[in-house]
Design a protein around this motif. Structure first.
Motif, PDB file in Angstrom:
ATOM      1  N   ARG A  94      43.427  26.324  39.669  1.00 41.33           N
ATOM      2  CA  ARG A  94      43.239  24.913  39.801  1.00 41.33           C
ATOM      3  C   ARG A  94      42.079  24.053  39.799  1.00 41.33           C
ATOM      4  NH1 ARG A  94      47.941  21.793  39.993  1.00 41.33           N
ATOM      5  NH2 ARG A  94      47.717  19.493  40.344  1.00 41.33           N
ATOM      6  N   TYR A  95      41.286  24.511  40.548  1.00 44.91           N
ATOM      7  CA  TYR A  95      39.867  23.925  40.563  1.00 44.91           C
ATOM      8  C   TYR A  95      39.115  23.965  39.247  1.00 44.91           C
ATOM      9  CZ  TYR A  95      35.440  22.332  42.315  1.00 44.91           C
ATOM     10  OH  TYR A  95      34.147  21.622  42.753  1.00 44.91           O
ATOM     11  N   CYS A  96      39.455  25.373  38.488  1.00 38.73           N
ATOM     12  CA  CYS A  96      38.815  25.411  37.212  1.00 38.73           C
ATOM     13  C   CYS A  96      39.610  25.009  36.067  1.00 38.73           C
ATOM     14  CB  CYS A  96      38.265  27.056  37.263  1.00 38.73           C
ATOM     15  SG  CYS A  96      37.129  27.548  38.570  1.00 38.73           S
ATOM     16  N   ARG A  97      40.632  24.330  36.415  1.00 40.77           N
ATOM     17  CA  ARG A  97      41.534  23.751  35.342  1.00 40.77           C
ATOM     18  C   ARG A  97      42.302  25.038  34.315  1.00 40.77           C
ATOM     19  NH1 ARG A  97      37.893  18.689  33.302  1.00 40.77           N
ATOM     20  NH2 ARG A  97      37.604  17.982  35.576  1.00 40.77           N
ATOM     21  N   CYS A 143      38.691  39.097  39.933  1.00 36.26           N
ATOM     22  CA  CYS A 143      38.670  37.560  39.830  1.00 36.26           C
ATOM     23  C   CYS A 143      37.340  37.059  39.669  1.00 36.26           C
ATOM     24  CB  CYS A 143      39.168  36.993  41.215  1.00 36.26           C
ATOM     25  SG  CYS A 143      41.037  37.458  41.416  1.00 36.26           S
ATOM     26  N   TYR A 144      36.007  37.899  40.046  1.00 37.39           N
ATOM     27  CA  TYR A 144      34.875  37.279  39.661  1.00 37.39           C
ATOM     28  C   TYR A 144      34.740  37.264  38.254  1.00 37.39           C
ATOM     29  CZ  TYR A 144      34.102  38.257  44.637  1.00 37.39           C
ATOM     30  OH  TYR A 144      34.183  38.331  45.940  1.00 37.39           O
ATOM     31  N   ALA A 145      34.934  38.300  37.636  1.00 39.72           N
ATOM     32  CA  ALA A 145      34.785  38.671  36.058  1.00 39.72           C
ATOM     33  C   ALA A 145      35.615  37.432  35.335  1.00 39.72           C
ATOM     34  CB  ALA A 145      35.608  40.039  35.701  1.00 39.72           C
ATOM     35  N   VAL A 146      36.811  37.296  35.749  1.00 40.49           N
ATOM     36  CA  VAL A 146      37.578  36.233  35.124  1.00 40.49           C
ATOM     37  C   VAL A 146      36.854  34.675  35.247  1.00 40.49           C
ATOM     38  CG1 VAL A 146      39.805  34.788  35.242  1.00 40.49           C
ATOM     39  CG2 VAL A 146      39.988  37.445  35.478  1.00 40.49           C
ATOM     40  N   LEU A 147      36.295  34.166  36.393  1.00 34.36           N
ATOM     41  CA  LEU A 147      35.695  33.435  36.610  1.00 34.36           C
ATOM     42  C   LEU A 147      34.378  33.017  35.634  1.00 34.36           C
ATOM     43  CD1 LEU A 147      35.936  32.784  40.565  1.00 34.36           C
ATOM     44  CD2 LEU A 147      37.003  31.398  38.915  1.00 34.36           C
ATOM     45  N   ALA A 148      33.505  34.250  35.496  1.00 35.96           N
ATOM     46  CA  ALA A 148      32.512  34.340  34.871  1.00 35.96           C
ATOM     47  C   ALA A 148      32.916  34.173  33.419  1.00 35.96           C
ATOM     48  CB  ALA A 148      31.703  35.650  35.031  1.00 35.96           C
ATOM     49  N   LEU A 149      33.988  34.458  33.037  1.00 39.54           N
ATOM     50  CA  LEU A 149      34.366  34.551  31.716  1.00 39.54           C
ATOM     51  C   LEU A 149      34.875  32.920  31.143  1.00 39.54           C
ATOM     52  CD1 LEU A 149      35.059  36.169  28.985  1.00 39.54           C
ATOM     53  CD2 LEU A 149      37.466  36.322  29.935  1.00 39.54           C
ATOM     54  N   ARG A 159      33.689  20.762  32.916  1.00 39.69           N
ATOM     55  CA  ARG A 159      34.334  21.987  33.728  1.00 39.69           C
ATOM     56  C   ARG A 159      33.169  23.032  33.976  1.00 39.69           C
ATOM     57  NH1 ARG A 159      38.469  26.492  30.931  1.00 39.69           N
ATOM     58  NH2 ARG A 159      38.850  27.632  32.963  1.00 39.69           N
ATOM     59  N   ARG A 160      32.129  23.107  33.046  1.00 42.26           N
ATOM     60  CA  ARG A 160      31.098  24.156  33.489  1.00 42.26           C
ATOM     61  C   ARG A 160      30.236  23.444  34.585  1.00 42.26           C
ATOM     62  NH1 ARG A 160      29.497  27.721  29.481  1.00 42.26           N
ATOM     63  NH2 ARG A 160      26.879  27.254  29.826  1.00 42.26           N
ATOM     64  N   SER A 161      30.036  22.164  34.350  1.00 46.30           N
ATOM     65  CA  SER A 161      29.348  21.521  35.412  1.00 46.30           C
ATOM     66  C   SER A 161      29.825  21.904  36.779  1.00 46.30           C
ATOM     67  CB  SER A 161      29.183  20.193  35.286  1.00 46.30           C
ATOM     68  OG  SER A 161      28.339  19.325  36.212  1.00 46.30           O
ATOM     69  N   HIS A 166      29.020  25.711  42.053  1.00 50.61           N
ATOM     70  CA  HIS A 166      28.995  26.861  43.108  1.00 50.61           C
ATOM     71  C   HIS A 166      28.751  28.001  42.824  1.00 50.61           C
ATOM     72  CE1 HIS A 166      32.319  24.215  45.268  1.00 50.61           C
ATOM     73  NE2 HIS A 166      32.406  23.749  44.075  1.00 50.61           N
ATOM     74  N   ARG A 167      27.641  28.170  41.907  1.00 52.13           N
ATOM     75  CA  ARG A 167      27.157  29.267  41.720  1.00 52.13           C
ATOM     76  C   ARG A 167      26.541  30.025  42.734  1.00 52.13           C
ATOM     77  NH1 ARG A 167      23.798  25.225  40.055  1.00 52.13           N
ATOM     78  NH2 ARG A 167      21.596  25.318  40.481  1.00 52.13           N
ATOM     79  N   VAL A 168      25.931  29.666  43.712  1.00 53.94           N
ATOM     80  CA  VAL A 168      25.169  30.167  44.929  1.00 53.94           C
ATOM     81  C   VAL A 168      26.357  30.902  45.670  1.00 53.94           C
ATOM     82  CG1 VAL A 168      24.033  29.743  47.159  1.00 53.94           C
ATOM     83  CG2 VAL A 168      23.598  28.356  45.238  1.00 53.94           C
ATOM     84  N   ALA A 169      27.509  30.185  46.052  1.00 53.33           N
ATOM     85  CA  ALA A 169      28.524  30.809  46.650  1.00 53.33           C
ATOM     86  C   ALA A 169      29.027  31.962  45.854  1.00 53.33           C
ATOM     87  CB  ALA A 169      29.563  29.736  47.048  1.00 53.33           C
ATOM     88  N   PHE A 170      29.266  31.819  44.521  1.00 55.38           N
ATOM     89  CA  PHE A 170      29.843  32.776  43.649  1.00 55.38           C
ATOM     90  C   PHE A 170      28.912  34.151  43.733  1.00 55.38           C
ATOM     91  CE2 PHE A 170      29.591  34.974  39.525  1.00 55.38           C
ATOM     92  CZ  PHE A 170      31.094  35.079  39.273  1.00 55.38           C
TER      93      PHE A 170
END
Length: 318
Positions: A94-97, A143-149, A159-161, A166-170
């Protein structure tokens, strides 16, 4: 073992605080992301608490080296772990739409089925435990791979911004997941439990790296919740919502007493806190607008504030 007990209590307390803060942010902002995060951390609280179950069910049992590779409470773990991963993944989606149902629900459903199959079909207890718990890391890496994709394929700069913030937490999450893998390999495939002192039982599923991973996610949730709560603090409540009126009526007598407000000034302040202007206050109390203006001037003088906004901020901070 005493240290392990208090360590578990501390991380459970942290997850409780994350869930409570996220729930507060949901009530304020009505964003379902916070509701999903609340439910996810509530599930993980119970997932962590499963380590205490055997101490209550079989308090007099003495566990030795052969039980080192037992999968503790496998079915309950699938329920609690599945709930935690599902709702935290729903929050991320939801956060990433991202709204496609298959992306939202299928990964956790496949993980639950694979974990159950691993427990029931693998005969070697050592490999059964390793594969069972490795299913969690496989789900996390997916899940990490999907978020990166999503990030790299998104054409929406907003959305990219949001995701970039949250890149540090990622990357911390990826690093901690690698730590989980290393820890699982060592304790579930390499470590020799026969070296344990007699009567001491250490459960291999207690994974500090996984706890640290959820702490990392929890900190990200707390950061987002803090922003929403700060925004809510700047946008002061007003209107005639029953809960708001009840809160004002509960706090106002003590506030009035503390600043020596008259009964009429208290009535004027009550309506002002509900967002009414001088003319509306005058109509409600059957006063002239000039009289209300005088009362508001006296209220501001007694409370030491320069305007209504400062007055309202002071009132709600009490």
């Amino acid at each position: 073992m005493t240290l392990l007990f208090y360590y578990t209590l501390i991380i459970m307390f942290f997850y409780t605080m994350v869930a409570a803060t996220s729930l507060s942010a949901f009530y304020v902002s009505r964003r379902k992301t916070f509701l999903y995060a609340t439910i996810g951390f509530a599930f993980y609280f119970f997932d962590v608490s499963l380590v205490f179950m055997d101490n209550f069910i079989t308090p007099d049992a003495v566990f030795g080296a052969p039980t080192f590779y037992d999968v503790g409470n496998p079915y309950a773990s699938i329920i609690t772990g599945g709930g935690a991963f599902l709702f935290l993944w729903l929050a991320a989606c939801r956060y990433c739409r991202e709204g496609h149902w298959a992306i939202r629900y299928l990964p956790v459903a496949v993980w639950a089925a694979a974990s159950l199959a691993a427990y029931q079909l693998i005969g070697n207890i050592q490999w059964r435990e390793f594969v069972y718990y490795s299913m969690r890391t496989a789900l996390q890496l997916f899940c990490y791979a999907v978020l990166a994709l999503w990030y790299w394929r998104s054409s929406d700069p907003q959305r990219r911004s949001i995701m970039k913030g949250h890149r540090v937490a990622f990357f911390w999450a990826i690093g901690l997941t690698c730590g989980i893998i290393i820890e699982n390999v060592y304790f579930q495939l390499i470590y020799d439990p026969s070296n344990l002192p007699h009567g001491m039982w250490i459960m291999a599923e207690r994974n500090p790296f996984e706890n640290a991973l959820f702490i990392c996610v929890g900190l990200a949730v707390l950061r987002g919740a803090a922003v929403s709560l700060r925004l809510r603090a700047r946008s002061l409540p007003e209107g005639e919502d029953p809960l708001l009126v009840e809160s004002i009526d509960r706090l106002l007598p003590l506030y009035s007493l503390g600043h020596d407000l008259s009964k009429r000034e208290e009535e004027v302040l009550r309506l002002a806190l509900m967002g009414k202007d001088n003319q509306n206050i005058a109509s409600t109390l059957s006063l002239t607008a000039g009289t209300v203006k005088v009362h508001m001037h006296n209220i501001l003088k007694k409370t030491g504030h320069g305007n209504r906004t400062e007055l309202a901020e002071d009132f709600w901070e009490k």
